[in-house]
Each structure stands twice: as C-alpha cells, then as structure tokens.
Design a protein around this motif. Structure first.
Motif, PDB file in Angstrom:
ATOM      1  N   ALA A 226       0.608   8.417  -6.164  1.00 10.45           N
ATOM      2  CA  ALA A 226       0.326   8.014  -4.784  1.00 10.45           C
ATOM      3  C   ALA A 226      -0.871   7.085  -4.739  1.00 10.45           C
ATOM      4  N   GLY A 227      -0.729   5.950  -4.043  1.00 14.18           N
ATOM      5  CA  GLY A 227      -1.843   5.041  -3.789  1.00 14.18           C
ATOM      6  C   GLY A 227      -2.337   5.240  -2.370  1.00 14.18           C
ATOM      7  N   THR A 228      -3.646   5.260  -2.181  1.00 14.86           N
ATOM      8  CA  THR A 228      -4.202   5.686  -0.907  1.00 14.86           C
ATOM      9  C   THR A 228      -5.065   4.632  -0.217  1.00 14.86           C
ATOM     10  N   TYR A 229      -5.310   4.913   1.047  1.00 10.33           N
ATOM     11  CA  TYR A 229      -6.229   4.120   1.854  1.00 10.33           C
ATOM     12  C   TYR A 229      -7.640   4.167   1.275  1.00 10.33           C
ATOM     13  N   ASN A 230      -7.959   5.256   0.571  1.00  5.53           N
ATOM     14  CA  ASN A 230      -9.288   5.445  -0.004  1.00  5.53           C
ATOM     15  C   ASN A 230      -9.485   4.706  -1.317  1.00  5.53           C
ATOM     16  N   GLN A 231      -8.549   3.798  -1.657  1.00  5.80           N
ATOM     17  CA  GLN A 231      -8.695   2.845  -2.762  1.00  5.80           C
ATOM     18  C   GLN A 231      -8.414   3.436  -4.139  1.00  5.80           C
ATOM     19  N   ASN A 232      -7.977   4.678  -4.210  1.00  4.14           N
ATOM     20  CA  ASN A 232      -7.696   5.302  -5.496  1.00  4.14           C
ATOM     21  C   ASN A 232      -6.214   5.633  -5.640  1.00  4.14           C
TER      22      ASN A 232
ATOM     23  N   LEU B 198      -6.932   7.735 -10.709  1.00  5.70           N
ATOM     24  CA  LEU B 198      -7.163   6.429 -11.310  1.00  5.70           C
ATOM     25  C   LEU B 198      -7.992   5.596 -10.348  1.00  5.70           C
ATOM     26  N   SER B 199      -9.184   5.233 -10.762  1.00  5.07           N
ATOM     27  CA  SER B 199     -10.084   4.477  -9.900  1.00  5.07           C
ATOM     28  C   SER B 199     -10.417   3.139 -10.535  1.00  5.07           C
ATOM     29  N   GLY B 200     -10.745   2.182  -9.707  1.00  6.91           N
ATOM     30  CA  GLY B 200     -11.065   0.847 -10.183  1.00  6.91           C
ATOM     31  C   GLY B 200     -10.829  -0.200  -9.118  1.00  6.91           C
ATOM     32  N   HIS B 201      -9.857   0.029  -8.244  1.00  5.41           N
ATOM     33  CA  HIS B 201      -9.645  -0.877  -7.117  1.00  5.41           C
ATOM     34  C   HIS B 201     -10.769  -0.703  -6.094  1.00  5.41           C
ATOM     35  N   ILE B 202     -11.068  -1.775  -5.373  1.00  5.70           N
ATOM     36  CA  ILE B 202     -12.068  -1.689  -4.301  1.00  5.70           C
ATOM     37  C   ILE B 202     -11.436  -2.074  -2.966  1.00  5.70           C
ATOM     38  N   GLY B 203     -10.129  -1.846  -2.855  1.00  2.61           N
ATOM     39  CA  GLY B 203      -9.397  -2.085  -1.619  1.00  2.61           C
ATOM     40  C   GLY B 203      -8.255  -1.093  -1.509  1.00  2.61           C
ATOM     41  N   ILE B 204      -7.639  -1.033  -0.340  1.00  3.58           N
ATOM     42  CA  ILE B 204      -6.488  -0.159  -0.110  1.00  3.58           C
ATOM     43  C   ILE B 204      -5.403  -0.446  -1.135  1.00  3.58           C
ATOM     44  N   ILE B 205      -4.747   0.596  -1.628  1.00  2.61           N
ATOM     45  CA  ILE B 205      -3.614   0.424  -2.539  1.00  2.61           C
ATOM     46  C   ILE B 205      -2.374   0.166  -1.693  1.00  2.61           C
ATOM     47  N   ASN B 206      -1.852  -1.061  -1.766  1.00  2.00           N
ATOM     48  CA  ASN B 206      -0.720  -1.446  -0.920  1.00  2.00           C
ATOM     49  C   ASN B 206       0.640  -1.160  -1.537  1.00  2.00           C
ATOM     50  N   ASP B 207       0.724  -1.175  -2.869  1.00  2.00           N
ATOM     51  CA  ASP B 207       2.022  -0.973  -3.502  1.00  2.00           C
ATOM     52  C   ASP B 207       1.835  -0.486  -4.928  1.00  2.00           C
TER      53      ASP B 207
ATOM     54  N   SER C 164      -0.319  -1.582  -9.992  1.00  2.00           N
ATOM     55  CA  SER C 164      -0.853  -1.288  -8.657  1.00  2.00           C
ATOM     56  C   SER C 164      -1.333  -2.569  -7.993  1.00  2.00           C
ATOM     57  N   ALA C 165      -0.971  -2.738  -6.717  1.00  2.00           N
ATOM     58  CA  ALA C 165      -1.377  -3.901  -5.924  1.00  2.00           C
ATOM     59  C   ALA C 165      -2.352  -3.444  -4.848  1.00  2.00           C
ATOM     60  N   SER C 166      -3.413  -4.206  -4.664  1.00  2.00           N
ATOM     61  CA  SER C 166      -4.473  -3.766  -3.761  1.00  2.00           C
ATOM     62  C   SER C 166      -4.926  -4.862  -2.817  1.00  2.00           C
ATOM     63  N   GLU C 167      -5.564  -4.433  -1.742  1.00  2.00           N
ATOM     64  CA  GLU C 167      -6.173  -5.343  -0.780  1.00  2.00           C
ATOM     65  C   GLU C 167      -7.351  -6.094  -1.403  1.00  2.00           C
TER      66      GLU C 167
ATOM     67  N   LYS D 205      -3.486  -4.219 -11.014  1.00  2.00           N
ATOM     68  CA  LYS D 205      -3.953  -3.529 -12.215  1.00  2.00           C
ATOM     69  C   LYS D 205      -2.767  -2.902 -12.943  1.00  2.00           C
ATOM     70  N   ILE D 206      -2.848  -2.919 -14.260  1.00  2.00           N
ATOM     71  CA  ILE D 206      -1.812  -2.347 -15.119  1.00  2.00           C
ATOM     72  C   ILE D 206      -2.403  -1.141 -15.829  1.00  2.00           C
ATOM     73  N   TRP D 207      -1.737   0.022 -15.680  1.00  2.00           N
ATOM     74  CA  TRP D 207      -2.241   1.277 -16.216  1.00  2.00           C
ATOM     75  C   TRP D 207      -1.275   1.833 -17.258  1.00  2.00           C
ATOM     76  N   ASN D 208      -1.810   2.412 -18.302  1.00  2.00           N
ATOM     77  CA  ASN D 208      -1.014   3.112 -19.308  1.00  2.00           C
ATOM     78  C   ASN D 208      -0.793   4.541 -18.829  1.00  2.00           C
ATOM     79  N   LEU D 209       0.450   4.929 -18.588  1.00  2.00           N
ATOM     80  CA  LEU D 209       0.732   6.269 -18.067  1.00  2.00           C
ATOM     81  C   LEU D 209       0.762   7.333 -19.159  1.00  2.00           C
ATOM     82  N   GLN D 210       0.588   6.923 -20.408  1.00  2.00           N
ATOM     83  CA  GLN D 210       0.487   7.906 -21.487  1.00  2.00           C
ATOM     84  C   GLN D 210      -0.921   8.489 -21.569  1.00  2.00           C
ATOM     85  N   ASN D 211      -1.927   7.641 -21.395  1.00  2.00           N
ATOM     86  CA  ASN D 211      -3.319   8.124 -21.472  1.00  2.00           C
ATOM     87  C   ASN D 211      -4.110   7.857 -20.191  1.00  2.00           C
ATOM     88  N   PHE D 212      -3.448   7.250 -19.184  1.00  2.00           N
ATOM     89  CA  PHE D 212      -4.045   6.971 -17.874  1.00  2.00           C
ATOM     90  C   PHE D 212      -5.233   6.007 -17.951  1.00  2.00           C
TER      91      PHE D 212
END
Length: 276
Positions: free
Chosen positions: A195-201, A216-225, A237-240, A245-252
C-alpha cells in the motif's frame, strides 16, 4: 509558468529513458493509463484522452466527449459519466451516468466493471452497463480498486482500511484496518499486499497473515501509484515528488530512483510489446 505534462517511456530492464511524449497533452496526465496490444491510453483532466502507438510513439487519436476532466480509464470522469469506446475505431459506443459524485477508481474483473465514487462501490455488467450490485463495507474516500493476478479477489482501499472482495460474487472476504495514512495506491503479489499512502511511505503486508512486515521510505511526496514487475521481484512506485523508485521485493532495498519527470508522477503502466 507551469511545467509541461509528459509521458515518459523507460526500458524497464535497463531503467533508462527511451522517449518523452508531451506534444499532444494540454494539461496534466491523469491518475491512470491503460494498455492493450501495442497501444497505450493516457487520460487528461482537461477533457481529453489520447491513444498512442507504442511501437513508434505516435498519437493515434484524441478522444473528447466529456464535459469535465477525464481522471481514470476510458470511463472514469469528473462529470459522473461512464463512456465505452470501440478499441479498434476509437469511436464512442455508449455513455451512462454512473454516480452521484466524481468517480475515483475503476477496474475490470471477470466480465464486470467496478467503479468507486469515494463513498460507494458499484458493480456493472459489461455488456448491458446495468448496475448488478452495490458493495457495502468501509467506503470513506475509496481511491483504489485493484484485482489480484488470479482473478479471485479484487481490493479496495479507503481512508483507514483495505478490503478484499470475492471477484465472482463480490462479497467481502476480509478487511485489513490500516494506521499509516490514507491509502492512495495498491499492488499485489502472491506473497505481499503493498500500500502506498498519503503519508509518503509504502507499507508491505504479508498476504497470508495480513501482518505488517515492512515500511519502505524514501519518497517525499504522496505515493500516487504502484506497479509490480511480471516476475514479482521488483516494485515500482510513483510519487508526487517527481520520482519513480524501484524496490527489490526480496530484501526490500531501494534499487534505483528515476528522476526525469518535471512534476509529480501520477501513474505507471508496464507492458510487453507483441512479437510476431
């Protein structure tokens, strides 16, 4: 002045920019794109939708019928109308009023269309465009509808809950209460609900136990998609904040940040070109 809207085409395997398309759109690209075969549809809050040929990146046709902005796919608009288009000719076949409020999300699953209008989710028969069912459950500011890859479940997300619905009879399967901010995007794998949230994480839940396993933190805007790769090893992950950002789901761990956008990134889409 305002920055020009653009559609950025990247080569996923190498994470590099291929093409930037922006001469056709007169305003921001809305919060969803759709692909079929070797074409892509983009949606513009200023009345227009564009169909693009993804082999040569030319605009095939511009569609305009709605009186207010197009926010989501072929049918999801601020004027409360759902329009159906012929994918071959790009001609409009039918339009109906589907909600009392602007439609916030739309998804096709098992021969049905689901539309969300912030406070209600409706199920529509695709052929007749008649309302088959209205879903009851957590419905405060529903912004997301997302099917899983098996076609067994479809997920909705609102201010403080994610609900899984049976994708055949559309009864509630389960509801997960969240406490990390309003959910604006969902991605699903065999192992995780993301889940991507309004709280940028971005928050990762175990699909079997629905326990929260990682933030997963690193964006400084809303997660839009959010989008998951076909192999389910990577998350996009796409952000405001204008980045993808591209994340490895094996080790996050964060793999890479793409920064060629000039303003907030509203939506992502991935596809494989057809091969002869």
């Amino acid at each position: 002045g305002p920055r020009r809207p653009s559609l950025v085409i990247s080569l996923a395997s190498q994470h590099r920019l291929l093409r930037k398309l922006r001469r056709e759109h007169k305003g921001m690209i809305g919060f969803q794109m759709k692909t079929w075969k070797n074409s892509c549809l983009t949606f513009n809050p200023f009345l227009f939708s564009q169909a693009w040929n993804m082999e040569n990146y030319d605009c095939i046709r511009t569609l305009q019928t709605h009186s207010k902005g197009v926010i989501h796919s072929l049918a999801v608009v601020q004027d409360r109308l759902m329009s159906v288009w012929d994918a071959g000719s790009m001609n409009e076949k039918k339009s109906i009023v589907v909600a009392d409020e602007s439609i916030s999300a739309m998804v096709h699953v098992n021969g049905h269309l689901l539309t969300a209008s912030y406070a209600v989710i409706k199920v529509w028969e695709c052929q007749s465009l008649t309302c088959a069912k209205i879903l009851n459950g957590p419905m405060h500011w529903v912004r997301v509808l997302c099917p899983d890859r098996t076609g067994k479940l479809v997920y909705s997300a609102c201010h403080d809950a994610i609900t899984a619905w049976d994708a055949h009879n559309f009864t509630e399967a389960w509801t997960l209460k969240t406490a990390f901010g309003s959910v604006h995007a969902i991605a699903v794998t065999a192992q995780h609900l993301i889940a991507g949230t309004y709280n940028q994480n971005i928050h990762v839940y175990d699909m079997a136990t629905r326990a929260h396993v990682k933030e997963l933190s690193g964006h400084i805007g809303i997660i839009n998609d959010l989008q998951v790769s076909a192999c389910e090893n990577f998350l996009f992950s796409a952000s405001e904040d204008s980045t993808i950002k591209i994340w490895n789901l094996q080790n996050f761990l964060l793999v890479q940040t793409l920064m060629r956008h000039e303003s907030g990134v509203n939506c992502l889409v991935s596809w494989e070109a057809e091969r002869s």
